[in-house]
Design a protein around this motif. Structure first.
Motif, PDB file in Angstrom:
ATOM      1  N   GLN A   1       0.991  -1.175   0.185  1.00 28.27           N
ATOM      2  CA  GLN A   1      -0.554  -0.298  -0.238  1.00 28.27           C
ATOM      3  C   GLN A   1       1.093   1.450   0.147  1.00 28.27           C
ATOM      4  OE1 GLN A   1      -2.433   1.275   4.163  1.00 28.27           O
ATOM      5  NE2 GLN A   1      -4.123   1.520   2.610  1.00 28.27           N
ATOM      6  N   ALA A   2       0.692   2.424  -1.150  1.00 27.17           N
ATOM      7  CA  ALA A   2       1.406   3.227  -1.008  1.00 27.17           C
ATOM      8  C   ALA A   2      -0.103   4.564  -0.355  1.00 27.17           C
ATOM      9  CB  ALA A   2       1.285   3.811  -2.586  1.00 27.17           C
ATOM     10  N   ARG A   3       1.306   5.418   0.598  1.00 26.17           N
ATOM     11  CA  ARG A   3       0.396   7.210   0.805  1.00 26.17           C
ATOM     12  C   ARG A   3       0.690   8.015   0.674  1.00 26.17           C
ATOM     13  NH1 ARG A   3      -1.312   8.503   7.211  1.00 26.17           N
ATOM     14  NH2 ARG A   3      -2.175  10.139   7.014  1.00 26.17           N
ATOM     15  N   PHE A   4      -0.193   8.761  -0.315  1.00 25.39           N
ATOM     16  CA  PHE A   4       0.191  10.272  -0.967  1.00 25.39           C
ATOM     17  C   PHE A   4      -0.493  11.858  -0.441  1.00 25.39           C
ATOM     18  CE2 PHE A   4       0.104  12.581  -5.521  1.00 25.39           C
ATOM     19  CZ  PHE A   4       0.535  13.210  -4.831  1.00 25.39           C
TER      20      PHE A   4
ATOM     21  N   THR B   1      -5.542  12.625   1.230  1.00 21.51           N
ATOM     22  CA  THR B   1      -4.406  11.790   1.497  1.00 21.51           C
ATOM     23  C   THR B   1      -4.919  10.413   0.679  1.00 21.51           C
ATOM     24  OG1 THR B   1      -4.001  12.190   3.899  1.00 21.51           O
ATOM     25  CG2 THR B   1      -3.623   9.603   3.001  1.00 21.51           C
ATOM     26  N   LEU B   2      -4.057  10.074  -0.657  1.00 23.91           N
ATOM     27  CA  LEU B   2      -4.148   9.414  -1.238  1.00 23.91           C
ATOM     28  C   LEU B   2      -3.947   7.456  -0.990  1.00 23.91           C
ATOM     29  CD1 LEU B   2      -5.936   7.211  -3.634  1.00 23.91           C
ATOM     30  CD2 LEU B   2      -3.843   8.637  -4.582  1.00 23.91           C
ATOM     31  N   TYR B   3      -5.241   6.534  -0.813  1.00 25.65           N
ATOM     32  CA  TYR B   3      -3.944   4.963   0.192  1.00 25.65           C
ATOM     33  C   TYR B   3      -4.748   3.925  -1.206  1.00 25.65           C
ATOM     34  CZ  TYR B   3      -4.408   6.934   5.124  1.00 25.65           C
ATOM     35  OH  TYR B   3      -4.186   7.476   5.857  1.00 25.65           O
ATOM     36  N   ALA B   4      -3.317   3.836  -1.430  1.00 25.94           N
ATOM     37  CA  ALA B   4      -3.879   2.504  -2.840  1.00 25.94           C
ATOM     38  C   ALA B   4      -2.860   1.039  -2.308  1.00 25.94           C
ATOM     39  CB  ALA B   4      -2.861   3.628  -3.820  1.00 25.94           C
ATOM     40  N   GLU B   5      -4.153   0.983  -2.264  1.00 22.14           N
ATOM     41  CA  GLU B   5      -3.101  -0.533  -2.198  1.00 22.14           C
ATOM     42  C   GLU B   5      -2.599  -1.209  -2.952  1.00 22.14           C
ATOM     43  OE1 GLU B   5      -3.987  -1.970  -0.059  1.00 22.14           O
ATOM     44  OE2 GLU B   5      -5.259  -1.251   1.528  1.00 22.14           O
TER      45      GLU B   5
ATOM     46  N   TRP C   1      -5.149   4.438  -8.274  1.00 23.40           N
ATOM     47  CA  TRP C   1      -4.814   4.592  -7.760  1.00 23.40           C
ATOM     48  C   TRP C   1      -5.115   6.524  -7.971  1.00 23.40           C
ATOM     49  CZ3 TRP C   1      -0.937   1.719 -10.726  1.00 23.40           C
ATOM     50  CH2 TRP C   1      -0.861  -0.124 -10.232  1.00 23.40           C
ATOM     51  N   VAL C   2      -6.191   7.034  -7.536  1.00 28.40           N
ATOM     52  CA  VAL C   2      -6.882   8.005  -8.296  1.00 28.40           C
ATOM     53  C   VAL C   2      -7.631   9.372  -6.537  1.00 28.40           C
ATOM     54  CG1 VAL C   2      -7.796  10.089  -9.212  1.00 28.40           C
ATOM     55  CG2 VAL C   2      -6.693   8.239 -10.257  1.00 28.40           C
ATOM     56  N   LEU C   3      -7.351  10.325  -6.092  1.00 29.95           N
ATOM     57  CA  LEU C   3      -8.173  10.635  -5.912  1.00 29.95           C
ATOM     58  C   LEU C   3      -8.986  11.914  -5.909  1.00 29.95           C
ATOM     59  CD1 LEU C   3      -9.147  10.933  -2.435  1.00 29.95           C
ATOM     60  CD2 LEU C   3      -7.427  12.638  -1.627  1.00 29.95           C
ATOM     61  N   SER C   4     -10.546  12.381  -6.574  1.00 31.56           N
ATOM     62  CA  SER C   4     -11.093  12.405  -7.366  1.00 31.56           C
ATOM     63  C   SER C   4     -10.683  13.695  -6.490  1.00 31.56           C
ATOM     64  CB  SER C   4     -12.128  12.162  -7.585  1.00 31.56           C
ATOM     65  OG  SER C   4     -13.182  11.696  -6.248  1.00 31.56           O
ATOM     66  N   GLU C   5     -10.863  14.319  -5.312  1.00 25.78           N
ATOM     67  CA  GLU C   5     -10.632  15.702  -4.648  1.00 25.78           C
ATOM     68  C   GLU C   5      -9.665  15.202  -4.230  1.00 25.78           C
ATOM     69  OE1 GLU C   5     -14.516  17.219  -2.402  1.00 25.78           O
ATOM     70  OE2 GLU C   5     -15.405  16.156  -4.273  1.00 25.78           O
ATOM     71  N   GLY C   6      -8.525  16.387  -4.704  1.00 21.77           N
ATOM     72  CA  GLY C   6      -6.979  16.362  -3.143  1.00 21.77           C
ATOM     73  C   GLY C   6      -7.309  17.858  -2.831  1.00 21.77           C
ATOM     74  N   ALA C   7      -5.645  18.087  -3.263  1.00 28.72           N
ATOM     75  CA  ALA C   7      -5.306  19.752  -2.677  1.00 28.72           C
ATOM     76  C   ALA C   7      -4.322  20.074  -3.532  1.00 28.72           C
ATOM     77  CB  ALA C   7      -4.497  19.467  -1.332  1.00 28.72           C
ATOM     78  N   ALA C   8      -4.754  21.935  -3.430  1.00 28.06           N
ATOM     79  CA  ALA C   8      -3.399  22.604  -4.182  1.00 28.06           C
ATOM     80  C   ALA C   8      -2.119  22.848  -3.857  1.00 28.06           C
ATOM     81  CB  ALA C   8      -4.270  24.145  -4.443  1.00 28.06           C
ATOM     82  N   VAL C   9      -1.335  22.807  -5.635  1.00 32.01           N
ATOM     83  CA  VAL C   9       0.165  23.203  -4.296  1.00 32.01           C
ATOM     84  C   VAL C   9      -0.046  24.104  -5.204  1.00 32.01           C
ATOM     85  CG1 VAL C   9       2.534  22.047  -4.969  1.00 32.01           C
ATOM     86  CG2 VAL C   9       0.140  20.025  -5.214  1.00 32.01           C
ATOM     87  N   ASN C  10       0.581  24.501  -3.874  1.00 29.66           N
ATOM     88  CA  ASN C  10       1.893  25.943  -4.157  1.00 29.66           C
ATOM     89  C   ASN C  10       0.374  26.985  -3.875  1.00 29.66           C
ATOM     90  OD1 ASN C  10       3.582  27.648  -3.843  1.00 29.66           O
ATOM     91  ND2 ASN C  10       4.446  27.608  -6.368  1.00 29.66           N
TER      92      ASN C  10
END
Length: 204
Positions: free
Chosen positions: A40-43, A55-59, A95-104
């Motif tokens: 599992q990944a955590r982004f 946070t996106l968790y990808a099994e 492996w996608v989180l549809s509502e994420g966050a703006a960078v910078n």
């Protein structure tokens, strides 16, 4: 974007791959192995306007222990800034989180990057090998992601991919040093790092 080989599956603690920070902790980007048994990944992406990181968790994201694979973690364009992970040039809806966050979001500057460790906690190291780590200042089209993998599939880790899409901030070949190959502006310091042979048996 990076080529990675895990030498063990972490079943305790966390194995950090990349951590970018603005120096205050209000804005950061992180990618780590969350659960070795399920690969599992955590982004995570955090900006100053959020109480908690998107946070996106990808099994079943990371490849098997001992296998070299190419990974990309990015924040896509769009109003909701979805988080996307790709492996070996392939996009997967899981492996996608549809509502994420703006960078910078406020035009700040990231002050440093940590590769292979969590700078805030002891013991959270990446156990394995890295090659051709790249940071971009924008979302990469999926074709560019696939091209990065195709260029390096038969070469990495003996040589870096030749494709360098616009927006490259820094690249580290990690072939025995910690210099920024892009422009030298982000040379690093290797701490408790051992050089090893790549998958073709070439020494580094």
């Amino acid at each position: 974007a990076a080529w990675l080989r895990f030498d063990e599956a972490r079943t305790h603690g966390k194995s950090y791959i990349l951590y970018l920070n603005d120096g205050s902790g209000a804005n950061y980007i992180g990618l780590r192995e969350e659960n070795g048994s399920t690969r599992q990944a955590r982004f995570m992406v955090k900006n100053a306007h959020q109480a908690a990181p998107a946070t996106l968790y990808a099994e079943n994201f990371f490849c098997a222990v001992g296998e070299w694979c190419h990974y990309v973690a990015m924040v896509s364009y769009g109003i909701k800034h979805p988080l996307i992970l790709t492996r070996n040039g392939v996009y997967n809806n899981d492996w996608v989180l549809s509502e994420g966050a703006a960078v910078n979001d406020d035009g700040f500057g990231y002050r440093w990057a940590a590769l292979g460790r969590d700078p805030w906690a002891a013991g959270k190291y990446f156990h394995g090998a890295m090659r051709d780590v790249r940071i971009y200042d924008r979302h990469l089209p999926l074709e560019a992601v696939s091209q990065l993998y195709r260029d390096g599939a038969d070469l990495v880790p003996t040589a870096a991919p030749t494709t360098s899409p616009l927006g490259t901030v820094a690249t580290w070949s990690l072939d025995g040093g910690s210099a920024d190959d892009a422009n030298g502006a982000f040379n690093g310091e290797a701490i408790d790092v051992l050089t090893t042979s790549d998958r073709s048996g070439n020494s580094n």
